[in-house]
Scaffold this motif. Structure first.
Motif, PDB file in Angstrom:
ATOM      1  N   GLU A  16      56.339  75.996  -0.206  1.00  0.00           N
ATOM      2  CA  GLU A  16      56.622  75.584  -1.583  1.00  0.00           C
ATOM      3  C   GLU A  16      57.203  74.173  -1.613  1.00  0.00           C
ATOM      4  N   ASP A  17      58.157  73.891  -0.721  1.00  0.00           N
ATOM      5  CA  ASP A  17      58.798  72.578  -0.694  1.00  0.00           C
ATOM      6  C   ASP A  17      57.817  71.480  -0.287  1.00  0.00           C
ATOM      7  N   PHE A  18      56.781  71.846   0.454  1.00  0.00           N
ATOM      8  CA  PHE A  18      55.781  70.874   0.872  1.00  0.00           C
ATOM      9  C   PHE A  18      54.744  70.624  -0.221  1.00  0.00           C
ATOM     10  N   GLY A  19      54.783  71.446  -1.253  1.00  0.00           N
ATOM     11  CA  GLY A  19      53.855  71.274  -2.364  1.00  0.00           C
ATOM     12  C   GLY A  19      52.705  72.256  -2.387  1.00  0.00           C
ATOM     13  N   GLY A  20      52.670  73.173  -1.410  1.00  0.00           N
ATOM     14  CA  GLY A  20      51.633  74.207  -1.411  1.00  0.00           C
ATOM     15  C   GLY A  20      50.295  73.778  -0.863  1.00  0.00           C
ATOM     16  N   LYS A  21      50.134  72.489  -0.545  1.00  0.00           N
ATOM     17  CA  LYS A  21      48.869  71.983  -0.018  1.00  0.00           C
ATOM     18  C   LYS A  21      49.141  70.973   1.094  1.00  0.00           C
ATOM     19  N   VAL A  22      48.143  70.800   1.948  1.00  0.00           N
ATOM     20  CA  VAL A  22      48.182  69.751   2.961  1.00  0.00           C
ATOM     21  C   VAL A  22      46.770  69.212   3.116  1.00  0.00           C
ATOM     22  N   LEU A  23      46.625  67.890   3.096  1.00  0.00           N
ATOM     23  CA  LEU A  23      45.313  67.249   3.163  1.00  0.00           C
ATOM     24  C   LEU A  23      44.364  67.771   2.085  1.00  0.00           C
ATOM     25  N   GLY A  24      44.932  68.091   0.931  1.00  0.00           N
ATOM     26  CA  GLY A  24      44.138  68.564  -0.185  1.00  0.00           C
ATOM     27  C   GLY A  24      43.758  70.023  -0.129  1.00  0.00           C
ATOM     28  N   ALA A  25      44.148  70.716   0.931  1.00  0.00           N
ATOM     29  CA  ALA A  25      43.774  72.122   1.097  1.00  0.00           C
ATOM     30  C   ALA A  25      44.969  73.034   0.857  1.00  0.00           C
ATOM     31  N   PRO A  26      44.732  74.236   0.344  1.00  0.00           N
ATOM     32  CA  PRO A  26      45.836  75.174   0.118  1.00  0.00           C
ATOM     33  C   PRO A  26      46.414  75.696   1.430  1.00  0.00           C
ATOM     34  N   VAL A  27      47.699  76.022   1.386  1.00  0.00           N
ATOM     35  CA  VAL A  27      48.386  76.617   2.542  1.00  0.00           C
ATOM     36  C   VAL A  27      48.673  78.074   2.220  1.00  0.00           C
ATOM     37  N   ASP A  28      48.182  78.955   3.047  1.00  0.00           N
ATOM     38  CA  ASP A  28      48.313  80.394   2.833  1.00  0.00           C
ATOM     39  C   ASP A  28      49.231  80.979   3.900  1.00  0.00           C
TER      40      ASP A  28
ATOM     41  N   ALA B   1      66.314  79.541   9.588  1.00  0.00           N
ATOM     42  CA  ALA B   1      66.277  78.079   9.469  1.00  0.00           C
ATOM     43  C   ALA B   1      65.254  77.487  10.421  1.00  0.00           C
ATOM     44  N   GLY B   2      65.093  78.105  11.597  1.00  0.00           N
ATOM     45  CA  GLY B   2      64.107  77.636  12.559  1.00  0.00           C
ATOM     46  C   GLY B   2      62.684  77.836  12.084  1.00  0.00           C
ATOM     47  N   VAL B   3      62.424  78.937  11.391  1.00  0.00           N
ATOM     48  CA  VAL B   3      61.093  79.162  10.805  1.00  0.00           C
ATOM     49  C   VAL B   3      60.816  78.114   9.731  1.00  0.00           C
ATOM     50  N   TYR B   4      61.813  77.857   8.884  1.00  0.00           N
ATOM     51  CA  TYR B   4      61.653  76.825   7.854  1.00  0.00           C
ATOM     52  C   TYR B   4      61.335  75.478   8.496  1.00  0.00           C
ATOM     53  N   TRP B   5      62.065  75.128   9.542  1.00  0.00           N
ATOM     54  CA  TRP B   5      61.807  73.870  10.253  1.00  0.00           C
ATOM     55  C   TRP B   5      60.394  73.856  10.820  1.00  0.00           C
ATOM     56  N   SER B   6      59.989  74.937  11.443  1.00  0.00           N
ATOM     57  CA  SER B   6      58.695  74.987  12.117  1.00  0.00           C
ATOM     58  C   SER B   6      57.535  74.812  11.141  1.00  0.00           C
ATOM     59  N   VAL B   7      57.577  75.547  10.027  1.00  0.00           N
ATOM     60  CA  VAL B   7      56.505  75.430   9.040  1.00  0.00           C
ATOM     61  C   VAL B   7      56.476  74.019   8.457  1.00  0.00           C
ATOM     62  N   THR B   8      57.649  73.502   8.105  1.00  0.00           N
ATOM     63  CA  THR B   8      57.729  72.160   7.534  1.00  0.00           C
ATOM     64  C   THR B   8      57.168  71.114   8.477  1.00  0.00           C
ATOM     65  N   ASN B   9      57.573  71.163   9.735  1.00  0.00           N
ATOM     66  CA  ASN B   9      57.151  70.131  10.678  1.00  0.00           C
ATOM     67  C   ASN B   9      55.706  70.316  11.145  1.00  0.00           C
ATOM     68  N   TYR B  10      55.220  71.545  11.133  1.00  0.00           N
ATOM     69  CA  TYR B  10      53.796  71.754  11.401  1.00  0.00           C
ATOM     70  C   TYR B  10      52.961  71.100  10.300  1.00  0.00           C
ATOM     71  N   LEU B  11      53.325  71.342   9.045  1.00  0.00           N
ATOM     72  CA  LEU B  11      52.577  70.767   7.936  1.00  0.00           C
ATOM     73  C   LEU B  11      52.682  69.235   7.932  1.00  0.00           C
ATOM     74  N   ARG B  12      53.852  68.716   8.262  1.00  0.00           N
ATOM     75  CA  ARG B  12      54.004  67.266   8.354  1.00  0.00           C
ATOM     76  C   ARG B  12      53.087  66.683   9.434  1.00  0.00           C
ATOM     77  N   ALA B  13      52.999  67.387  10.554  1.00  0.00           N
ATOM     78  CA  ALA B  13      52.157  66.911  11.650  1.00  0.00           C
ATOM     79  C   ALA B  13      50.681  66.950  11.272  1.00  0.00           C
ATOM     80  N   VAL B  14      50.266  68.022  10.586  1.00  0.00           N
ATOM     81  CA  VAL B  14      48.880  68.110  10.122  1.00  0.00           C
ATOM     82  C   VAL B  14      48.588  66.969   9.146  1.00  0.00           C
ATOM     83  N   GLN B  15      49.516  66.737   8.224  1.00  0.00           N
ATOM     84  CA  GLN B  15      49.341  65.671   7.240  1.00  0.00           C
ATOM     85  C   GLN B  15      49.232  64.309   7.929  1.00  0.00           C
ATOM     86  N   ALA B  16      50.136  64.047   8.859  1.00  0.00           N
ATOM     87  CA  ALA B  16      50.153  62.749   9.542  1.00  0.00           C
ATOM     88  C   ALA B  16      48.945  62.571  10.453  1.00  0.00           C
ATOM     89  N   ALA B  17      48.500  63.660  11.079  1.00  0.00           N
ATOM     90  CA  ALA B  17      47.373  63.587  12.007  1.00  0.00           C
ATOM     91  C   ALA B  17      46.034  63.546  11.277  1.00  0.00           C
TER      92      ALA B  17
END
Length: 408
Positions: free
Chosen positions: A64-76, A311-327
């Motif tokens: 939700e905090d990431f906006g629900g999408k990454v690279l224009g695609a939905p996150v499920d 908190a570790g799960v929150y970090w992991s999901v957030t940073n995974y999505l950030r990495a996908v976005q950046a990559a």
């Protein structure tokens, strides 16, 4: 239609087609147009309070905090209960990767579960985030290029804690240890720390998961005459063990170091029973304004404060999505490289980084459980005694048994 009109129409269609292509390009770099995340946790057993539904909530908050999408695609986000059965966890992971197109799996509380699933992730070339398992094997002999270990491990949780107590006169130890890979790993690192500080281990006893009665184990610890009892348990086992320790009055003669104890256990025990316990924490909700803001939002959904696994799960999901976005892709190798190349400094991982062995390092907190008279508000349970810097809180790479680590 006249030739000029046809050319104009064709040019317009080509321009529209190119615009649509450019607009869809980011999502086309994803494997199937959807980023699907799986939370594989203990929903109903001994670790359900530590991880369980709270881990799912944390993952959903991150999306939700990431906006629900990454690279224009939905996150499920999907989830399942592994019931603390490694075979079930491995089969679920395999099914998710093969038929549900899951890109990454999170949580994996319990060491046998994490070791089983990270192997499946390696086979399927997907990513596993270990958020709730403590075995240091994850980043040592069992390490692989597809796994990130974000939670505590046996070295970070035990070595500095045991070292500090041993140097303060606690030079004889008896360990009461959960009989699984994680418990044995924590015990080994604890023994190494005792010996390194010039102390001795006078004995140990191991108990099975979900032990309701700790009387016999506690009496053995009492009879050992050790100055310090090293309790290596978590979840409901910690609660039952500390109750037995209080029942037999061990704290009157011996110190108790809780090597694998977390906020939910302290909450279940209450400060009357848990006061004085010293432990290491990766995350404490009341550390600063950022942790409090996140934790209050989590509390509104979960009706409890988050622990280090959540908190570790929150970090992991957030940073995974950030990495996908950046990559610009969800390709496993590319995303893993991006995470390892990007330093982090946030509400969970202060002065953090993902090392070549897959270990996320960050500052740890040495805390002591407050006396009831010291607590000023609900969930106000810890006095932070010290911050252990990331560089020293985790096993040095020089001691690593991971094949990914380049030795000098």
């Amino acid at each position: 239609m006249k030739p000029n009109a046809l050319r104009t129409l064709a040019a317009g269609l080509a321009t529209a087609s190119l615009a649509l292509s450019l607009h869809a390009q980011p999502a086309s770099k994803l494997s199937d147009g959807v980023v699907r995340l799986g939370v594989l946790t203990d929903m109903s057993g001994v670790y359900s309070d530590l991880a369980g539904p709270g881990s799912l909530i944390a993952a959903q908050m991150a999306v939700e905090d990431f906006g629900g999408k990454v690279l224009g695609a939905p996150v499920d986000v999907i989830s399942a209960d592994h019931q603390n059965k490694p075979d079930l966890a491995a089969n679920t992971a395999r099914q998710w990767f093969d038929t549900r197109q899951v890109d990454a799996i999170f949580d994996l509380v319990s060491s046998p579960i994490s070791l089983a699933v990270m192997e499946i992730a390696k086979q399927k070339n997907k990513i596993a985030f270990v958020n709730g398992s403590g075995t240091s094997r994850v980043t040592n002999d069992s390490c692989n290029a597809n796994t990130v270990h974000t939670s505590w491990d046996s070295y970070s949780q035990s070595y500095s804690l045991v070292d500090a107590i041993a140097k303060q006169g606690g030079d004889s130890w008896f360990f009461v240890t959960l009989d699984n890979a994680g418990g044995q790993s924590v015990e080994k690192d604890g023994i190494d720390a005792v010996k390194a500080a010039g102390g001795k281990v006078v004995g140990s006893v191991r108990f099975p998961l979900n032990t309701p009665d700790f009387s016999s184990y506690v009496l053995q610890a009492q009879a050992s005459k050790a100055k310090v009892i090293g309790l290596i348990a978590s979840g409901a086992d910690t609660v039952n063990a500390v109750k037995a320790i209080n029942e037999f009055g061990l704290t009157k003669q011996q110190k108790v170091a809780a090597l694998v104890t977390f906020l939910p256990e302290i909450h279940s025990l209450g400060l009357d029973a848990a006061q004085g316990l010293i432990l290491n924490e990766a995350f404490y909700w009341d550390t600063d304004a950022d942790t409090r803001k996140f934790s209050e939002r989590f509390f509104a959904k979960a009706k409890k404060m988050p622990d280090s696994v959540h908190a570790g799960v929150y970090w992991s999901v957030t940073n995974y999505l950030r990495a996908v976005q950046a990559a610009g892709t969800d390709d496993t190798a590319t995303v893993m490289k991006k995470m390892k190349d990007t330093p982090v400094n946030d509400l969970y991982a202060r002065h953090g980084a993902v090392r070549e062995d897959g270990r996320l390092i960050y500052d740890m907190h040495l805390v002591q459980v407050k006396k009831p008279s010291e607590s000023k508000k609900p969930w106000d349970y810890y006095n932070v005694l010290a911050t252990i810097p990331a560089a020293t809180a985790f096993q040095p790479l020089a001691k690593s048994g991971c094949s990914l680590v380049k030795k000098p």
